[in-house]
Design an enzyme around this catalytic site. Structure first.
Site, mmCIF file in Angstrom:
data_model
loop_
_atom_site.group_PDB
_atom_site.id
_atom_site.type_symbol
_atom_site.label_atom_id
_atom_site.label_comp_id
_atom_site.label_asym_id
_atom_site.label_seq_id
_atom_site.Cartn_x
_atom_site.Cartn_y
_atom_site.Cartn_z
ATOM 1 N N HIS A 110 0.816 -1.224 0.000
ATOM 2 C CA HIS A 110 0.000 0.000 0.000
ATOM 3 C C HIS A 110 0.845 1.268 0.000
ATOM 4 O O HIS A 110 0.352 2.341 0.376
ATOM 5 C CB HIS A 110 -0.966 -0.016 1.196
ATOM 6 C CG HIS A 110 -2.005 -1.099 1.108
ATOM 7 N ND1 HIS A 110 -2.728 -1.545 2.198
ATOM 8 C CD2 HIS A 110 -2.439 -1.820 0.048
ATOM 9 C CE1 HIS A 110 -3.572 -2.494 1.795
ATOM 10 N NE2 HIS A 110 -3.409 -2.684 0.506
ATOM 11 N N CYS A 118 3.621 13.740 -7.173
ATOM 12 C CA CYS A 118 2.971 14.874 -7.829
ATOM 13 C C CYS A 118 1.795 14.349 -8.645
ATOM 14 O O CYS A 118 1.967 13.425 -9.449
ATOM 15 C CB CYS A 118 3.979 15.596 -8.732
ATOM 16 S SG CYS A 118 3.181 16.874 -9.746
ATOM 17 N N CYS A 139 3.709 20.648 -5.261
ATOM 18 C CA CYS A 139 4.928 20.381 -6.034
ATOM 19 C C CYS A 139 5.476 21.728 -6.542
ATOM 20 O O CYS A 139 4.736 22.716 -6.626
ATOM 21 C CB CYS A 139 4.558 19.474 -7.204
ATOM 22 S SG CYS A 139 5.921 18.981 -8.249
ATOM 23 N N SER A 180 -6.730 -7.350 9.816
ATOM 24 C CA SER A 180 -8.132 -7.757 9.942
ATOM 25 C C SER A 180 -8.562 -8.650 8.779
ATOM 26 O O SER A 180 -9.611 -9.284 8.839
ATOM 27 C CB SER A 180 -9.039 -6.526 10.015
ATOM 28 O OG SER A 180 -8.827 -5.711 8.883
ATOM 29 N N ASN A 204 -2.747 -12.668 16.091
ATOM 30 C CA ASN A 204 -3.659 -11.524 16.185
ATOM 31 C C ASN A 204 -4.266 -11.544 17.580
ATOM 32 O O ASN A 204 -4.332 -12.593 18.217
ATOM 33 C CB ASN A 204 -4.766 -11.644 15.119
ATOM 34 C CG ASN A 204 -5.450 -10.325 14.810
ATOM 35 O OD1 ASN A 204 -5.933 -9.627 15.703
ATOM 36 N ND2 ASN A 204 -5.492 -9.965 13.537
#
Ligand code: BJW
Length: 238
Positions: A110, A118, A139, A180, A204
Site C-alpha cells: 500500500h 505529484c 509540487c 483484519s 492476532n
C-alpha cells in the site's frame, strides 16, 4: 509445526504489528480519527473534495509515527530476515517501521507515507519533514502533491503484488500478523499461500476471516508472540 522442515517463509503484516508502538489501527475502537471512516479518508474522491483534510490526517499520522518506538515484533522480523535464507516480508503498512527496524527487503503493498507523488507529473520522492510546512503540500510545478500510498479503488503497485503472489505461492510457511483480513487484494495473500500448500500461522489479538483456514491461530499481541515463536524456532534448529 516442525520448524526444521521450513525452507521458505513469507510474512504478511498489517496495522496490528505497529499497535504496540502506539500507531493506531484502522478498524476497531482506537482506529477512529475525527469520526471519519478510513474508507472516507483514504480514497481519491476524498482527496479531490478536501485535500487539506486528507493531508492533515497524514500530517498527524506522520508526526505520531516519527515519534514512536519500534516494538519486538518489528525487531524479530528483521532478525529473522538475517537468519533465514528464503524470507519475504510483505506489509500493508505505510508507516515505514519495518525498514526502520532493519528489514531490508520489504514488499510494500500500500505504498509508504514518507513518499509523496505529484498528481500532475507522477514523480515520487521521499519527503521526511515533520510537521509539514503547509497543507496541502504542493509540487514545484504548482500541482498538488499526495501521499504515495494506495487508496480504496486504486490499483496496488504491480511489482509489489507480483512479488507478494510469488512469495505466497512458493513459501512453505506463511505468518500473518495483525491484519483484519478484510481489505483486498492483500487479504488474499495468505489464501494464495494456503492454496500453494503452505502452513499458515496467524498472530492476532482476535480471530479474523483468515482464522477460518489458518493452520494455527495464536491469540495474543504480536510484540509478545513473535519473539516467543522465533525463540521456539531457533531452539528447534539447534
Ligand atoms: C493486533 C494487535 C496486536 C490489533 N497484535 N494484532 C474484493 C472483495 C471486496 C472488496 C474488494 C475486493 N477487491 C477490491 C475490493 C475493494 C477494496 C476493498 O478491499 N474493500 C474492502 C474494505 C471491502 N480494495 C481496494 O480498493 C484496493 N484496490 C484494488 O483492489 O484495486 C483494484 C480495483 C480498482 C478499482 C475497483 C475495484 C478494484 C486498494 C486497497 C487500499 C487500502 N488502503 C489502506 C490505506 C493505505 C494508506 C494509509 O494507510 O494511509 O490500507 S486502507 C487500510 O486498510 C490500510 C491498511 O493497509 C488496510 C488493511 O488494514 P489492516 O492492516 O488489516 O488494519 P486493521 O485496522 O483493519 O486491522 C488491524 C488488526 O490488527 C485487527 O485484526 C486487530 O485485531 C489486530 N491487532 N492490535 C496483533 N497488538
Amino acid at each position: 509445526m516442525d520448524f526444521r522442515n521450513v525452507r521458505s517463509v513469507a510474512v504478511l503484516t498489517g496495522a496490528g504489528i505497529s499497535a504496540e508502538s502506539g500507531v493506531p489501527t484502522f478498524r476497531g475502537e482506537d482506529g477512529l480519527w475525527r469520526h471519519y471512516r478510513v474508507e472516507d479518508l483514504a480514497t481519491p474522491g476524498a482527496f479531490r473534495r478536501n485535500p487539506t483534510l486528507v493531508w492533515e490526517w497524514y500530517d498527524w499520522r506522520r508526526e505520531l509515527i516519527a515519534n514512536c518506538q519500534l516494538n519486538q515484533a518489528h525487531l524479530t522480523l528483521a532478525e529473522m530476515e538475517k537468519a533465514l535464507p528464503h524470507f519475504t516480508l510483505i506489509t500493508q503498512n505505510v508507516d515505514g517501521l519495518h525498514r526502520r527496524a532493519g528489514s531490508q527487503k520489504v514488499v510494500e503493498l500500500h505504498g509508504n507515507l514518507w513518499d509523496v507523488r505529484c498528481v500532475a507529473e507522477g514523480t515520487v520522492r521521499e519527503y521526511l519533514d515533520v510537521p509539514l510546512p503547509e497543507v496541502p503540500l504542493r509540487c514545484q510545478c504548482g500541482a498538488l502533491l499526495r501521499p504515495n500510498v494506495v487508496w480504496f479503488g486504486e490499483s496496488l503497485p504491480a511489482g509489489a503484488i507480483a512479488a507478494a503472489q510469488e512469495a505466497a505461492m512458493s513459501c512453505d510457511l506463511m505468518l500473518v500478523i495483525g491484519t483484519s483480513g478484510v481489505v483486498h487484494p492483500a487479504a488474499s495473500v495468505p489464501l494464495w499461500a494456503k492454496q500453494g500448500g503452505a502452513y499458515v500461522i496467524e498472530i492476532n489479538v482476535q480471530r479474523t476471516p483468515i482464522s477460518t483456514y489458518a493452520d494455527e491461530v495464536v491469540l495474543g499481541p504480536a510484540a509478545v508472540e513473535m519473539p516467543k515463536l522465533w525463540a521456539e524456532w531457533r531452539k528447534a534448529l539447534e
